[in-house]
Design an enzyme around this catalytic site. Structure first.
Site, PDB file in Angstrom:
ATOM      1  N   GLU A   1       1.373  -0.861  -5.010  1.00 26.78           N
ATOM      2  CA  GLU A   1       0.324  -0.202  -4.906  1.00 26.78           C
ATOM      3  C   GLU A   1       0.485   1.420  -6.267  1.00 26.78           C
ATOM      4  O   GLU A   1       1.070   2.137  -5.379  1.00 26.78           O
ATOM      5  CB  GLU A   1      -0.633  -0.042  -4.159  1.00 26.78           C
ATOM      6  CG  GLU A   1      -1.536   1.081  -4.462  1.00 26.78           C
ATOM      7  CD  GLU A   1      -2.723   1.593  -3.233  1.00 26.78           C
ATOM      8  OE1 GLU A   1      -3.631   2.627  -3.676  1.00 26.78           O
ATOM      9  OE2 GLU A   1      -2.150   1.926  -2.606  1.00 26.78           O
TER      10      GLU A   1
ATOM     11  N   ASP B   1       0.990  -1.277   0.490  1.00 26.52           N
ATOM     12  CA  ASP B   1       0.231   0.056  -0.104  1.00 26.52           C
ATOM     13  C   ASP B   1       0.501   1.076   0.149  1.00 26.52           C
ATOM     14  O   ASP B   1       1.571   1.328   0.635  1.00 26.52           O
ATOM     15  CB  ASP B   1      -0.922   0.470   1.372  1.00 26.52           C
ATOM     16  CG  ASP B   1      -1.777   1.568   1.229  1.00 26.52           C
ATOM     17  OD1 ASP B   1      -3.145   1.157   0.570  1.00 26.52           O
ATOM     18  OD2 ASP B   1      -1.780   2.235   1.375  1.00 26.52           O
TER      19      ASP B   1
END
Length: 286
Positions: free
Chosen positions: A168, A127
């Site tokens: 990501e 993330d």
């Protein structure tokens, strides 16, 4: 979401000092009301006079007033002590950034990746990894070569645990970061697909969608396809971007992206606005 301004949160310590911590994403500082009894303990004032100070503080808190601007009148000698106490009572909610220069962080990564493998994990999503590398004076997103160095190091840990990394990246198409990451043999999120699908269906025009499909095939991208995610339906990613003085076109024009947003809003959709440090609004929708 990213904050406007510096990616810093100043955290108060018991001695009254505030120390800066990296805090790229959201923060919420809640100041709590102070009682007359607490004022008495801080100042040794009688309860009736302490009540005057507590009322000033609590009224300011309700009005979201900067506490340093409060006029303590006859009790000004107690101002610093009282405000220090209020600051120390505050609660902080936020996503603090880890210090990747610390070996303790890498020890944490080693332990965490081994743990998720033991749970049966095969693909590990990173993330917002592009914010991991920090250098004072540099941009707070995808510093080079530092970000690549960190990603390679995490990938070595992943390989030991038979994990596939999925970094990501939310960035404008025109920045070409998706291509850079794919060239390093990483899988990429297809953040472009959701907005392109809406555009294609609404406009009965598949030109932009086919352009992206052709790029996936031609460059042999390994993508994770989706029609939405925890960030909603991203449209910022479809934009063009100026790089080193040259403008790289997006998959859609800004006007086309605005049309997507307006269409969704007209049907009851919600929009999340993001801002850069100068206060300029990015385009995004949920």
């Amino acid at each position: 979401m990213r904050k406007s301004g510096l990616p810093i949160l100043k955290v108060p310590f018991p001695d009254g000092t505030k120390k800066p911590y990296w805090n790229t994403f959201y923060q919420d500082i809640t100041y709590h009301k102070i009682s007359s009894e607490e004022i008495c303990k801080i100042t040794s004032l009688p309860l009736n006079k302490a009540a005057i100070i507590s009322e000033k503080i609590n009224t300011a808190l309700e009005a979201n007033q900067d506490l340093s601007t409060i006029n303590f009148d006859d009790f000004n000698e107690f101002k610093n002590d009282v405000l220090n106490f209020v600051n120390q009572k505050a609660t902080y909610l936020g996503q603090m950034d880890v210090n990747a220069k610390s070996e303790l962080v890498w020890q944490f990564y080693e332990e965490t990746l081994a743990k998720v493998k033991s749970f049966g994990c095969k693909i590990l999503r990173l993330d917002a990894f592009a914010y991991l590398h920090k250098e004072i004076g540099q941009t707070n997103f995808f510093n080079k070569p530092g970000t690549w160095t960190y990603l390679d190091r995490i990938n070595e840990i992943a390989k030991k645990n038979d994990l596939i990394l999925l970094p990501e990246i939310h960035a404008e198409y025109g920045l070409n970061l998706h291509d850079e990451v794919a060239k390093e043999s990483y899988q990429i999120y297809d953040f472009f697909l959701p907005g392109l699908m809406i555009h294609t269906l609404e406009k009965a025009n598949n030109k932009a969608l086919l352009t992206w499909i052709d790029e996936i095939i031609t460059k042999n991208y390994k993508t994770v396809n989706m029609l939405g995610c925890h960030d909603g339906i991203p449209v910022l990613d479809l934009k063009g971007k100026e790089v080193n003085g040259n403008y790289n076109k997006g998959l859609l024009k800004d006007a086309e992206i605005e049309t997507i947003m307006n269409t969704i809003m007209d049907r009851g959709g919600r929009v999340k606005n993001l801002y850069d440090p100068s206060g300029k609004k990015y385009l995004t929708t949920k």
